[in-house]
Enzyme design. Structure first.
Site, short mmCIF file in Angstrom:
data_model
loop_
_atom_site.label_atom_id
_atom_site.label_comp_id
_atom_site.label_asym_id
_atom_site.label_seq_id
_atom_site.Cartn_x
_atom_site.Cartn_y
_atom_site.Cartn_z
N GLU A 169 0.82 -1.23 0.00
CA GLU A 169 0.00 0.00 0.00
C GLU A 169 0.85 1.28 0.00
O GLU A 169 0.63 2.17 0.83
CB GLU A 169 -0.98 -0.01 1.19
CG GLU A 169 -1.97 -1.16 1.09
CD GLU A 169 -3.12 -1.11 2.07
OE1 GLU A 169 -3.07 -0.34 3.04
OE2 GLU A 169 -4.10 -1.86 1.85
N GLU B 194 -5.58 -8.38 -0.66
CA GLU B 194 -6.33 -8.09 0.58
C GLU B 194 -7.78 -7.85 0.18
O GLU B 194 -8.07 -6.93 -0.61
CB GLU B 194 -5.79 -6.85 1.30
CG GLU B 194 -4.47 -7.09 1.99
CD GLU B 194 -4.02 -5.93 2.88
OE1 GLU B 194 -4.90 -5.27 3.48
OE2 GLU B 194 -2.81 -5.69 2.95
O1 AHR Z 1 -5.40 -6.07 6.72
C1 AHR Z 1 -5.30 -4.96 7.55
C2 AHR Z 1 -4.55 -3.80 6.90
O2 AHR Z 1 -5.31 -3.31 5.84
C3 AHR Z 1 -3.23 -4.12 6.26
O3 AHR Z 1 -2.17 -4.08 7.16
C4 AHR Z 1 -3.07 -3.05 5.26
O4 AHR Z 1 -2.30 -3.45 4.15
C5 AHR Z 1 -4.48 -2.67 4.89
O5 AHR Z 1 -4.70 -1.30 4.95
#
Ligand code: AHR
Length: 499
Positions: free
Chosen positions: A173, A292
């Protein structure tokens, strides 16, 4: 009662399912590691301190790959802190989540855990506070057999065989204002290109994931993907996507329409990759790593009150309800429908932290979202058939007109068929029909249903089976025609086999 039809031709296939789309994620965050997969001294753990009950649930899910060690955590992580004799490992203030990281559990322990859990590692390197050199050293530590400084350091730590990690994330990110070491797309694209180039010099067989946008709503979405890929197209293999949905408005119909948003997001990232391919006159395609994805919002208010600098606090412990399970089922269907381009995906996360599995000192249990994940992972491998859904629509604020029915058919590796379907209607059952005469001799083997009268029903330690699947769906095959009743607000899996 609503009516819907599926149109399928066995020769029209989207593509082979890459089993890695059923991946998950363990971050050094909250109780994912400590008290989640690892709890030394617990009667529930093995002699290495790995929770056996959790391991069993992970194995049942057949998770093919687990992303590690973050997430936001990775952007300030010194991997060297997490290897070698435990008594020498430093405790650090963990700046992504404001907790103390003891490093008692690290890289080699995770590799042991992954082996026992029968999964592969997807390793992330820190491109927040670190860069090319550290990524190179970490790769050398993990993948070179022996005879170099870092491979021999690993061996001196008692790990003779290399971990042989094939899949690597170039940071996490890096567009996010919350991310340590955030970068502009140009800065990140250049760093990803140079880091990836050096990593592939050392191990040409590895695959690399560049960071895409952190969310579809990021103001730089689109520009970020194009500008990053402009710099690193030749070096990387995948671009990442992240997306979490919420139901803050308590509007279930609107919430369940988010699979349409996800579908659009995937198509847009595919277009951005292919536009860059055209501009670069490249024969190479960049595929997607949706590394994610989940529902995440239940715990956000409580998390604001967490005391800083404690060890493994209860963070991001969303308790999932029935409607969350429906959306998770829809999101899996959506990714399968894009199996030609989505090659990796990680349900974020695996244990305790926005997770399908929860633990206490006394045991582990399945959250509602465990079930669609379990069935799709176990029965959704093979070839995805182009599944034309002819369904009535409903109108939403954020996603226009969306179908009541989400569905996808997979021709499984063993020759059977799996149909995954969600009826989003809050009022009506759907009668579904599908001409499957090309699958002569097939019959319905079972029809699993996940449904509940209460959209907010949850599984808890005291009541772990409030939301649980039943094998009581009504479906049949007559003369090659499938008909099924999909109950209102239900997730369904219909398995068809030939005797
Ligand atoms: O999964 C929780 C968080 O969400 C992770 O650390 C991050 O990559 C995202 O913002």
């Amino acid at each position: 009662m609503k009516q819907a039809k599926l149109h399928i031709d066995r020769h029209f296939q989207v593509g082979e399912v890459d089993k890695r789309i059923f991946g998950s994620f363990i971050e050094h965050l909250g109780r994912a590691v400590y008290g989640g997969i690892y709890q030394p001294g617990s009667p529930l753990s093995d002699k290495e301190g790995m929770r056996k009950d959790v391991m069993e649930l992970v194995r049942q899910l057949q998770v093919p790959v687990v992303r590690y060690p973050g997430g936001n955590f990775v952007s300030c992580f010194h991997w060297e802190d997490s290897v070698g004799p435990k008594e020498l490992r430093p405790a650090r203030p963990e700046l992504a989540w404001f907790a103390i990281e003891t490093n008692e559990f690290g890289l080699n322990e995770f590799a042991d855990w992954a082996k026992k859990a029968e999964t592969e590692i997807m390793m992330a390197v820190n491109l927040g506070t670190r860069g090319v050199d550290d990524a190179k050293n970490l790769l050398e530590y993990c993948n070179l057999p022996k005879g170099t400084y870092y491979s021999d350091l690993r061996r001196s730590h008692g790990v003779e065989q290399p971990h042989d990690i094939k899949l690597w994330c170039l940071g996490n990110e890096m567009d996010g204002p919350w991310e340590i070491g955030r970068k502009t797309p140009y800065e990140y694209g250049r760093l990803a290109a140079e880091t990836g180039r050096v990593m592939k010099m050392m191990c040409p067989e590895i695959e690399l994931v560049a960071c895409g946008s952190s969310l579809w709503t990021m103001p730089t979405f689109g520009v970020w993907e194009s500008d990053v890929l402009k710099e690193c197209y030749d070096v990387v293999d995948y671009i990442s996507m992240h997306q979490y949905y919420d139901n803050y408005d308590n509007d279930t119909a609107e919430f369940l329409a988010n699979s349409t948003a996800m579908d659009r997001f995937i198509s847009q990232v595919v277009s951005l990759c292919d536009a860059e391919q055209a501009k670069q006159r490249s024969s190479k395609k960049i595929n997607l790593s949706f590394d994610e994805w989940n529902v995440w919002y239940h715990s956000k208010e409580a998390d604001k009150k967490i005391e800083r600098w404690t060890k493994a606090p209860r963070q991001l412990e969303d308790i999932y309800n029935f409607e969350d399970a429906l959306l998770v089922g829809e999101m899996l269907i959506t990714m399968l429908r894009h199996a030609d381009r989505v090659k990796i995906a990680c349900l974020a996360q695996l244990v305790n932290v926005i997770a399908p599995i929860m633990t206490s000192d006394k045991g582990a249990w399945r959250q509602t979202i465990y079930y669609p994940y379990y069935y799709t992972s176990v029965y959704g491998r093979g070839r995805v058939l182009q599944t034309l859904v002819d369904s009535p629509l409903y109108t939403t604020k954020n996603n226009g007109d969306v179908p009541y029915l989400d569905a996808v058919m997979v021709e499984c590796d063993d020759g059977s068929l799996s149909l995954f379907a969600v009826n989003k209607s809050l009022e009506d059952d759907i009668t579904l029909s599908c001409d499957l005469r090309q699958y002569e001799g097939f019959r319905v083997e079972r029809h699993i249903v996940l449904d509940h009268d209460d959209m907010k029903a949850e599984n808890t330690e005291e009541h772990p089976d409030t939301v649980a699947p039943k094998s009581n769906g009504a479906s049949s095959m007559e003369n090659g025609h499938l008909s099924a009743v999909l109950k209102k607000h239900s997730w369904n899996m219909i398995r068809m086999t030939i005797d």
